[in-house]
Write an enzyme that holds these catalytic residues in place. Structure first.
Site, PDB file in Angstrom:
ATOM      1  N   THR A 138       0.829  -1.212   0.000  1.00 55.04           N
ATOM      2  CA  THR A 138       0.000   0.000   0.000  1.00 55.04           C
ATOM      3  C   THR A 138       0.863   1.261   0.000  1.00 55.04           C
ATOM      4  OG1 THR A 138      -1.576  -1.249   1.287  1.00 55.04           O
ATOM      5  CG2 THR A 138      -1.878   1.122   1.270  1.00 55.04           C
ATOM      6  N   VAL A 139       1.873   1.291   0.877  1.00 55.66           N
ATOM      7  CA  VAL A 139       2.678   2.513   1.022  1.00 55.66           C
ATOM      8  C   VAL A 139       3.608   2.688  -0.183  1.00 55.66           C
ATOM      9  CG1 VAL A 139       4.279   3.768   2.503  1.00 55.66           C
ATOM     10  CG2 VAL A 139       2.574   2.251   3.529  1.00 55.66           C
ATOM     11  N   LYS A 168       8.368   1.525  11.862  1.00 55.96           N
ATOM     12  CA  LYS A 168       8.513   1.847  13.294  1.00 55.96           C
ATOM     13  C   LYS A 168       9.050   0.680  14.097  1.00 55.96           C
ATOM     14  CE  LYS A 168       4.244   0.855  12.051  1.00 55.96           C
ATOM     15  NZ  LYS A 168       3.573   1.303  10.843  1.00 55.96           N
ATOM     16  N   GLU A 211       9.623   9.910   8.729  1.00 61.39           N
ATOM     17  CA  GLU A 211       8.401  10.654   9.084  1.00 61.39           C
ATOM     18  C   GLU A 211       7.160   9.756   9.065  1.00 61.39           C
ATOM     19  OE1 GLU A 211       8.041  14.392   9.809  1.00 61.39           O
ATOM     20  OE2 GLU A 211       6.555  13.064  10.701  1.00 61.39           O
ATOM     21  N   GLY A 213       1.564   8.147  10.686  1.00 65.01           N
ATOM     22  CA  GLY A 213       1.299   8.245   9.241  1.00 65.01           C
ATOM     23  C   GLY A 213       1.534   9.627   8.653  1.00 65.01           C
ATOM     24  N   GLU A 258      -5.569  -6.405  10.650  1.00 65.42           N
ATOM     25  CA  GLU A 258      -4.861  -7.587  10.172  1.00 65.42           C
ATOM     26  C   GLU A 258      -5.560  -8.853  10.674  1.00 65.42           C
ATOM     27  OE1 GLU A 258      -2.229  -7.309   8.277  1.00 65.42           O
ATOM     28  OE2 GLU A 258      -1.976  -5.161   8.505  1.00 65.42           O
ATOM     29  N   ASP A 270       2.193  -1.782  18.340  1.00 69.20           N
ATOM     30  CA  ASP A 270       2.450  -0.774  17.296  1.00 69.20           C
ATOM     31  C   ASP A 270       2.542   0.626  17.932  1.00 69.20           C
ATOM     32  OD1 ASP A 270       2.271   0.192  14.361  1.00 69.20           O
ATOM     33  OD2 ASP A 270       0.573   1.208  15.306  1.00 69.20           O
ATOM     34  N   LYS A 278       5.909   3.303  18.208  1.00 66.51           N
ATOM     35  CA  LYS A 278       5.867   4.722  17.839  1.00 66.51           C
ATOM     36  C   LYS A 278       6.213   5.596  19.045  1.00 66.51           C
ATOM     37  CE  LYS A 278       2.364   3.691  14.346  1.00 66.51           C
ATOM     38  NZ  LYS A 278       0.929   3.500  14.139  1.00 66.51           N
TER      39      LYS A 278
END
Ligand code: HSE
Length: 431
Positions: free
Chosen positions: A14-15, A107, A131, A136, A192, A203, A207
């Site tokens: 996706t990214v 991350k 970044e 996000g 997920e 997660d 971060k």
């Protein structure tokens, strides 16, 4: 115009595909802002044939992303594979060793290996930008590393996981259980199939460890983050929170104290008077408090192709401009080693929900334990359901130390009339 910045992309999920879209759709804009064009030269992913909605025909294809990072004739490698080790780390190591700048959205990798990678990047004289790794599309790395650099930052906290915020919002708005909303989110592809990294707070902890390093100039200490997720939050707790003027949010919070560094990820009750209580759905938000600037708050989308690629491209443009900052704001050798404050030393007020048999002496036995541990009860509520069912007893405490609260709950759970493990949710004043 000067020579193009040559880029290789490892990972076309996706990214990665989103980044290809931004770099191609905004090619002119980016060249004007960066002072030179950004050319994608090489790409690598697991599956060449997969339909991604972007054309890869003009780029060299590599089956092996590490070979690409080492061998392709590029200035910068994007690591968009993900995961704390394996190919993602190997790509970063290979790119830095070959003297190429690295931009990553990873991350997990940085929370575990950030200091070592930053140190290697410094030695090689290249940038390591990330970044997109925190919240996000919100430019929080730039805010902390550049915009707030004149301040001593004393606290940073935020909603750092969109999946959890979405689940908590859906539970409240549609009166659904955690399990129902999670199953729905999985069906829609938001969560997920193995959701633990999100719903167990991991997660957000990755971060937070990066935010704390940026905010306080300390070494990244992921192991020092106390982490709880949202699995145990029940609809009843969300309803009681509303009744008491709170919202339940999964917050990551880091604070520098006289005893050391506090890093916490846990679901907590925040007053509906606070703006962050109204950050809903999959949105993220971060609040940073600086001694001169006071509170600053940043809100936006924490995931998805567009927002994440927006952050990735900002990092690329910095490299195109020749703008470089130490990975965590100061050189790795200048990052402080700071002791982690254990959760047992946390001080705060608590919401407690007990399920008890409705019989004489129950409340007296419960309050006696609070008295013995010198914890003051602020308010208490019991609503009967029927004579045969267990009934909820809900109370809020005044500020006390977590160690005393844990002892209290252990003793209360052992009482015959208490039929379930007590629910404890911390109340965060956010001051
Ligand atoms: N899984 C994350 C979230 C997005 O739900 O916020 C990527 O960090």
């Amino acid at each position: 115009m000067s020579t193009a910045l040559r880029v290789a992309i490892a990972g076309l999920g996706t990214v990665g595909a989103g980044t290809v879209s931004v770099l191609t759709e905004h090619r002119e804009l980016i060249a004007r802002r960066g002072g030179r064009p950004v050319d994608i030269v090489a790409v690598s992913a697991k599956n060449r044939a997969k339909e991604r909605g972007v054309s890869l025909d003009a780029y060299d294809w590599y089956d092996d992303p590490v070979a690409m990072a080492r061998e392709a004739d590029v200035d910068l490698v994007l690591e968009l594979i993900g995961g704390e080790a394996g190919p993602a780390k190997a790509v970063c190591d290979a790119a830095i060793s070959a003297g190429r700048h690295v931009v990553t959205a990873n991350k997990a990798l940085l929370a575990i290996h950030g200091d070592a990678l930053a140190s290697a990047a410094e030695t090689a004289g290249v940038s390591l930008n990330y970044e997109a790794a925190i919240a996000g599309g919100i430019p929080i790395v730039k805010a902390l590393r550049e915009g707030l650099t004149g301040n001593r930052v004393t606290r940073v906290y935020g909603i750092l996981n969109g999946t959890c915020n979405y689940i908590l919002t859906e539970m409240r708005e549609n009166r659904l259980s955690f399990e129902t909303v999670l199953a729905e989110a999985q069906n829609l592809g938001y969560a997920e199939a193995e959701p633990g990294v999100d719903v167990d707070g991991i997660d957000a902890a990755h971060k937070l460890a990066l935010l704390a390093s940026l905010a306080f100039g300390t070494r990244v200490d992921f192991a020092g983050v106390y982490t709880e997720g949202i699995r145990r939050i029940a609809l009843e707790d969300i309803d009681y929170a509303e009744e008491f003027g709170f919202r339940i949010k999964l917050l990551g919070s880091a604070r520098m104290t006289e005893h050391g560094l506090e890093q916490r990820v846990f679901p907590c009750m925040v007053s509906k008077d606070k703006p962050i209580a109204h950050v809903e759905d999959a949105y993220n938000a971060v609040v940073a408090h600086g001694d001169f600037v006071d509170d600053t708050m940043y809100e936006g989308r924490g995931a998805g192709a567009g927002p994440t690629a927006s952050a990735v491209v900002a990092d690329i443009v910095d490299v195109a401009r020749g703008f470089a900052v130490a990975t965590f704001g100061v050189p790795v050798g200048a990052l402080a080693d700071t002791a982690a404050v254990p959760i047992e030393r946390h001080r705060g007020a608590y919401y407690i929900r007990l399920m008890v048999r409705d019989e004489p002496g129950v409340i007296a036995n419960i309050t006696a334990v609070f008295r013995d541990e010198a914890i003051s009860i602020g308010s208490m509520l019991q609503r009967a359901r029927s004579e045969t069912e267990a009934v909820p007893v809900v109370l809020n405490t005044h500020v006390c130390e977590e160690a005393a609260m844990r002892r209290t709950l252990e003793r209360i759970e052992a009482l015959d009339s208490v039929v379930q493990q007590p629910t404890m949710i911390r109340i965060e004043p956010l001051n």
